[in-house]
Design a protein around this motif. Sequence first.
Motif: not given
Length: 85
Positions: A7, A10, A13, A42, A45-46, A49-50
Amino acid sequence: LGGVIETDARLVTQMARAEAPPPQKIAALLRLAAGQTGPTGPVAERAKAEVLKLVRSPQARSAMVEAPEMLHEIKGLMKTVGLAA
């Protein structure tokens, strides 16, 4: 702990927005989602999603068609993380 670090950094991202061909970004994120290059939880999971966002884009679809050697790897990784039947 991995989720907190991701997080702050990032990482997911940054990987999704990197200046790399879509098949490479998708494969890297799928490896992360599968726990091959990072922790599960987590972060994974991120990454999933990406991946879902990326594979829906027309640019990624056309790039995957043009790179059939990557498509085989991507399909296998998608099955591993439960995104394909």
